[in-house]
Write a protein that holds these residues in place. Structure first.
Motif, PDB file in Angstrom:
ATOM      1  N   THR A  22      36.816   9.823 -29.290  1.00 46.87           N
ATOM      2  CA  THR A  22      37.523  10.032 -27.968  1.00 46.87           C
ATOM      3  C   THR A  22      37.106   8.781 -27.084  1.00 46.87           C
ATOM      4  O   THR A  22      35.927   8.346 -27.301  1.00 46.87           O
ATOM      5  CB  THR A  22      36.988  11.419 -27.184  1.00 46.87           C
ATOM      6  N   GLU A  70      34.795  14.563 -31.767  1.00 48.63           N
ATOM      7  CA  GLU A  70      34.828  14.326 -30.392  1.00 48.63           C
ATOM      8  C   GLU A  70      33.910  13.321 -29.661  1.00 48.63           C
ATOM      9  O   GLU A  70      34.240  12.747 -28.655  1.00 48.63           O
ATOM     10  CB  GLU A  70      34.386  15.880 -29.725  1.00 48.63           C
ATOM     11  N   ARG A  81      33.362  14.810 -20.580  1.00 50.63           N
ATOM     12  CA  ARG A  81      33.899  15.857 -21.328  1.00 50.63           C
ATOM     13  C   ARG A  81      34.701  16.847 -20.278  1.00 50.63           C
ATOM     14  O   ARG A  81      35.689  17.534 -21.072  1.00 50.63           O
ATOM     15  CB  ARG A  81      33.070  16.327 -22.093  1.00 50.63           C
TER      16      ARG A  81
END
Length: 238
Positions: A20, A16, A25
């Motif tokens: 990404t 993550e 988030r």
């Protein structure tokens, strides 16, 4: 202490974090970026030490509310990973390898020392974690390539790089501490006279021999080079 800086914070899943895009988030996109947060945190650490880096201080530096930062870094562990990988982009992995793996590994060690001296907080932050960001992995790739002519298998090459990094970090941490606690000329002279007296008492023959041996350069660069040479030259390539 915020919830993100308390015990038990372990960071986010590396997939993550590193795979990404640079976006929050959760929630709306604020008026700053993960890059800006990281740069501000690095500047704080460089100027005041790693203990100065808190989510609240970084938020103030970028002009944001502290809760906004959690969209990018949910805790200080994640922020440290971002900081380490960011500054690791300064490491040059493009220098051509010579094929002499010991010489190339020593070059890697010198690069790491110079890098940690520019960012002294790295010497204590790096050994305590495994940062897997793209800039860090690019330098790891370079070091593993440097070790290929050694004949060591992949796992052993990883171990050698970890051993080298731990050595450099420990040496730099000691080097920085010694510089901060530098003795006055009078104190240094007093200690030299004391050791001379102790060595002459007949109860410390090993110390007497060591003090009587040929003097070696004691500059930080020369000392590091000697220690690094001993480490790398003594590695077993079987």
């Amino acid at each position: 202490m915020t919830r993100a800086e308390g015990a038990g914070a372990t960071g986010v899943d590396p997939r993550e974090l590193w795979l990404t895009p640079d976006r929050p988030r959760r929630g709306r996109r604020p008026a700053f970026s993960r890059e800006a947060i990281t740069v501000a945190a690095v500047a704080l650490a460089d100027a005041e030490g790693i203990d100065a880096v808190t989510m609240r201080r970084v938020a103030a530096e970028v002009g944001a509310g502290v809760m906004s930062l959690y969209s990018y870094a949910p805790d200080k562990e994640t922020l440290l990973d971002l900081m380490i990988d960011h500054v690791n982009g300064e490491l040059s992995a493009s220098a051509p390898l010579t094929g002499d793996w010991r010489a190339d590994l020593k070059a890697v060690g010198h690069l790491q020392r110079d890098h940690m001296l520019r960012h002294p907080w790295l010497a204590t932050a790096v050994p305590a974690r495994r940062t897997l960001g793209p800039r860090t992995l690019a330098f790891l790739e370079h070091a593993l390539a440097a070790l290929r002519p050694s004949g060591l298998d992949g796992g052993a090459r990883l171990e050698v790089f970890a051993q080298l990094t731990a050595f450099v970090a420990g040496h730099v941490a000691h080097e920085v501490a010694q510089a901060e606690a530098a003795l006055s000329p009078d104190r240094a002279a007093a200690e030299a006279l004391y050791l001379t007296a102790v060595a002459a008492d007949g109860h410390h023959p090993e110390l007497a021999e060591a003090l009587a041996s040929a003097a070696r350069p004691v500059t930080p660069d020369a000392t590091f080079a000697r220690f690094l040479n001993r480490l790398v030259d003594g590695l077993d390539a079987d």
